[in-house]
Design an enzyme around this catalytic site. Structure first.
Site, PDB file in Angstrom:
ATOM      1  N   ASN A   1       0.828  -1.204   0.000  1.00 40.23           N
ATOM      2  CA  ASN A   1       0.000   0.000   0.000  1.00 40.23           C
ATOM      3  C   ASN A   1       0.863   1.254   0.000  1.00 40.23           C
ATOM      4  O   ASN A   1       2.073   1.194   0.225  1.00 40.23           O
ATOM      5  CB  ASN A   1      -0.913  -0.005   1.237  1.00 40.23           C
ATOM      6  CG  ASN A   1      -1.981  -1.080   1.175  1.00 40.23           C
ATOM      7  OD1 ASN A   1      -2.751  -1.144   0.220  1.00 40.23           O
ATOM      8  ND2 ASN A   1      -2.006  -1.935   2.192  1.00 40.23           N
TER       9      ASN A   1
ATOM     10  N   CYS B   1      -4.927  -7.926  -4.402  1.00 38.56           N
ATOM     11  CA  CYS B   1      -5.331  -6.631  -4.949  1.00 38.56           C
ATOM     12  C   CYS B   1      -6.093  -6.891  -6.251  1.00 38.56           C
ATOM     13  O   CYS B   1      -5.468  -7.219  -7.264  1.00 38.56           O
ATOM     14  CB  CYS B   1      -4.107  -5.741  -5.190  1.00 38.56           C
ATOM     15  SG  CYS B   1      -4.539  -4.099  -5.790  1.00 38.56           S
ATOM     16  N   GLY B   2      -7.394  -6.752  -6.216  1.00 42.78           N
ATOM     17  CA  GLY B   2      -8.203  -7.132  -7.386  1.00 42.78           C
ATOM     18  C   GLY B   2      -7.918  -6.272  -8.601  1.00 42.78           C
ATOM     19  O   GLY B   2      -7.632  -6.784  -9.689  1.00 42.78           O
TER      20      GLY B   2
ATOM     21  N   HIS C   1     -11.813  -7.644   4.662  1.00 43.67           N
ATOM     22  CA  HIS C   1     -12.832  -6.648   4.281  1.00 43.67           C
ATOM     23  C   HIS C   1     -13.971  -6.631   5.287  1.00 43.67           C
ATOM     24  O   HIS C   1     -14.396  -7.687   5.765  1.00 43.67           O
ATOM     25  CB  HIS C   1     -13.396  -6.977   2.898  1.00 43.67           C
ATOM     26  CG  HIS C   1     -12.449  -6.664   1.788  1.00 43.67           C
ATOM     27  ND1 HIS C   1     -12.405  -5.430   1.174  1.00 43.67           N
ATOM     28  CD2 HIS C   1     -11.458  -7.403   1.211  1.00 43.67           C
ATOM     29  CE1 HIS C   1     -11.449  -5.432   0.262  1.00 43.67           C
ATOM     30  NE2 HIS C   1     -10.853  -6.610   0.268  1.00 43.67           N
TER      31      HIS C   1
ATOM     32  N   ASN D   1     -10.104  -3.338   5.167  1.00 42.81           N
ATOM     33  CA  ASN D   1     -10.622  -2.449   4.117  1.00 42.81           C
ATOM     34  C   ASN D   1     -12.117  -2.279   4.390  1.00 42.81           C
ATOM     35  O   ASN D   1     -12.831  -3.300   4.507  1.00 42.81           O
ATOM     36  CB  ASN D   1     -10.375  -3.083   2.749  1.00 42.81           C
ATOM     37  CG  ASN D   1      -8.887  -3.291   2.500  1.00 42.81           C
ATOM     38  OD1 ASN D   1      -8.149  -2.355   2.242  1.00 42.81           O
ATOM     39  ND2 ASN D   1      -8.437  -4.542   2.634  1.00 42.81           N
TER      40      ASN D   1
ATOM     41  N   GLU E   1      -9.669   2.148   2.105  1.00 42.97           N
ATOM     42  CA  GLU E   1      -8.719   1.036   2.071  1.00 42.97           C
ATOM     43  C   GLU E   1      -7.676   1.102   3.202  1.00 42.97           C
ATOM     44  O   GLU E   1      -7.152   2.180   3.523  1.00 42.97           O
ATOM     45  CB  GLU E   1      -7.970   0.999   0.732  1.00 42.97           C
ATOM     46  CG  GLU E   1      -8.798   0.520  -0.431  1.00 42.97           C
ATOM     47  CD  GLU E   1      -7.926   0.104  -1.601  1.00 42.97           C
ATOM     48  OE1 GLU E   1      -6.783  -0.326  -1.367  1.00 42.97           O
ATOM     49  OE2 GLU E   1      -8.388   0.222  -2.747  1.00 42.97           O
ATOM     50  N   ARG E   2      -7.401  -0.046   3.757  1.00 45.84           N
ATOM     51  CA  ARG E   2      -6.264  -0.202   4.681  1.00 45.84           C
ATOM     52  C   ARG E   2      -4.998   0.232   3.939  1.00 45.84           C
ATOM     53  O   ARG E   2      -4.767  -0.190   2.817  1.00 45.84           O
ATOM     54  CB  ARG E   2      -6.161  -1.673   5.085  1.00 45.84           C
ATOM     55  CG  ARG E   2      -4.996  -2.019   5.952  1.00 45.84           C
ATOM     56  CD  ARG E   2      -4.950  -3.501   6.281  1.00 45.84           C
ATOM     57  NE  ARG E   2      -4.711  -4.338   5.111  1.00 45.84           N
ATOM     58  CZ  ARG E   2      -4.452  -5.660   5.211  1.00 45.84           C
ATOM     59  NH1 ARG E   2      -4.439  -6.254   6.407  1.00 45.84           N
ATOM     60  NH2 ARG E   2      -4.239  -6.385   4.121  1.00 45.84           N
TER      61      ARG E   2
ATOM     62  N   CYS F   1     -11.888  -0.362  -5.585  1.00 43.50           N
ATOM     63  CA  CYS F   1     -11.243  -1.448  -4.835  1.00 43.50           C
ATOM     64  C   CYS F   1     -11.805  -2.764  -5.374  1.00 43.50           C
ATOM     65  O   CYS F   1     -12.992  -3.053  -5.166  1.00 43.50           O
ATOM     66  CB  CYS F   1     -11.518  -1.304  -3.343  1.00 43.50           C
ATOM     67  SG  CYS F   1     -10.754  -2.594  -2.332  1.00 43.50           S
TER      68      CYS F   1
ATOM     69  N   GLY G   1     -12.645  -5.224  -2.770  1.00 42.78           N
ATOM     70  CA  GLY G   1     -13.784  -4.652  -2.045  1.00 42.78           C
ATOM     71  C   GLY G   1     -15.103  -4.941  -2.752  1.00 42.78           C
ATOM     72  O   GLY G   1     -16.109  -5.241  -2.104  1.00 42.78           O
TER      73      GLY G   1
HETATM   74  N1  LIG Z   1      -5.574  -1.875   0.621  1.00 45.06           N
HETATM   75  C1  LIG Z   1      -5.689  -3.323   0.407  1.00 45.06           C
HETATM   76  C2  LIG Z   1      -4.851  -3.779  -0.827  1.00 45.06           C
HETATM   77  C3  LIG Z   1      -5.364  -3.204  -2.159  1.00 45.06           C
HETATM   78  C4  LIG Z   1      -6.756  -3.668  -2.492  1.00 45.06           C
HETATM   79  C5  LIG Z   1      -7.468  -2.911  -3.611  1.00 45.06           C
HETATM   80  N2  LIG Z   1      -6.759  -1.824  -4.220  1.00 45.06           N
HETATM   81  C6  LIG Z   1      -8.031  -3.863  -4.664  1.00 45.06           C
HETATM   82  O1  LIG Z   1      -8.166  -3.489  -5.840  1.00 45.06           O
HETATM   83  O2  LIG Z   1      -8.404  -4.998  -4.268  1.00 45.06           O
HETATM   84  C7  LIG Z   1      -5.222  -4.075   1.654  1.00 45.06           C
HETATM   85  O3  LIG Z   1      -4.386  -3.548   2.408  1.00 45.06           O
HETATM   86  O4  LIG Z   1      -5.683  -5.208   1.851  1.00 45.06           O
END
Ligand SMILES: N[C@H](CCC[C@H](N)C(=O)O)C(=O)O
Length: 278
Positions: free
Chosen positions: A66, A75-76, A162, A193, A211-212, A220, A223
């Site tokens: 991150n 990370c999707g 999540h 998240n 987001e975390r 996300c 997400g």
């Molecule tokens: N901030 C998230 C990672 C990125 C997820 C997000 N950007 C996506 O597209 O899934 C975490 O620390 O778990």
């Protein structure tokens, strides 16, 4: 040595992608944070590295950090950009399915065209201990006190944690404080998240995610997967759902518990760059 990178995004969730096919990326948190800075650096929500596979089965491994330098398991939007990046690098053909190893395990990607990718994200994980979330047993909803409010949440892991909260109004001012309050909640010992979802219909959701490690993002991917997984587990959405995020839309397909979940959406290339003296 200068660090070559590709700037990419998935529905406005933006990435710096590093070519580390010659070995594991070794960047300090301080360097990551410098690159992430949107005024004095390049700016990114996540930094992604493309590295040799470690499991003897996948084509490549990809690492995820991150903007604050913290690591993540999945990370999707990012893995769709890795697939598009591999296509640009001549490593992945159109309509070819390939397994990519992530910190939380393998996913499978397939390019529908040079800018649209479908990902087999695996099975959503609902056991609290595997999220991790502090709860005595598994449920499709939990009470959580945050920012002086009594919330009802769902929680799931897509390889990263999540929390999903159903709201009537995504523009409610209270969400600005609620997002960080949920993300840092003590019952999520590794952070979480925080997704706020509005149900338009059983086949259409609107979502915002705090987001975390990155804060509010334009989109996300995990997400969107999490919101559909939580609501489908409750029997409230269809097997195929369109999820609208501030930066764009994703299609999520999930038949239900015990089944794998699929995510389809865009991956965009912005520019190539070089970060000096790392
Ligand atoms: N901030 C998230 C990672 C990125 C997820 C997000 N950007 C996506 O597209 O899934 C975490 O620390 O778990």
């Amino acid at each position: 040595m200068a660090l070559r990178f590709s700037k990419m995004h998935g529905n406005g969730n933006d990435f710096v992608v590093i070519d580390s096919r010659d070995g594991a990326l070794a960047l300090s948190v301080a360097t990551m944070r410098s690159i992430a800075d949107r005024h004095t650096g390049v700016g990114f929500d996540q930094l992604l590295s493309v590295e040799p596979a470690r499991d003897g089965a996948s084509a490549f491994y990809y690492g995820i950090w991150n903007a604050d330098g913290s690591p993540s398991g999945q990370c999707g939007n990012g893995v769709r950009c890795v697939a598009a990046w591999l296509h640009r690098a001549g490593e992945l053909g159109l309509d070819e399915t390939v397994q990519i190893q992530s910190p939380s395990g393998p996913v499978a990607v397939r390019l529908i065209d040079a800018h649209t990718v479908t990902v087999d994200m695996g099975e959503p994980i609902f056991e609290p201990i595997r999220i991790p979330f502090d709860a005595p047993n598994i449920s499709d909803r939990y009470a959580l006190a945050a920012d002086g409010q009594a919330l009802e949440i769902g929680t799931v892991s897509m390889g990263n944690p999540h929390a999903v909260i159903v709201v009537d109004d995504l523009a409610a001012p209270a969400l600005e404080r609620l997002g960080p309050a949920v993300t840092g909640h003590q019952r999520f010992r590794e952070g979480v998240n925080a997704g706020f979802v509005q149900k338009v219909s059983p086949g259409h959701l609107r979502l915002r995610v705090h987001e975390r490690g990155a804060g509010w993002t334009q989109a996300c991917g995990t997400g969107a997967c999490a919101a559909v997984a939580v609501l489908r587990q409750r029997g409230e959405v269809d097997p195929q759902v369109r999820v609208d995020l501030p930066g764009g839309s994703l299609r999520i397909d999930w038949r239900g518990p015990g089944e794998r979940l699929w995510m389809t959406g865009p991956a965009s290339f912005v520019f190539e760059g070089e970060w000096p003296d790392t």
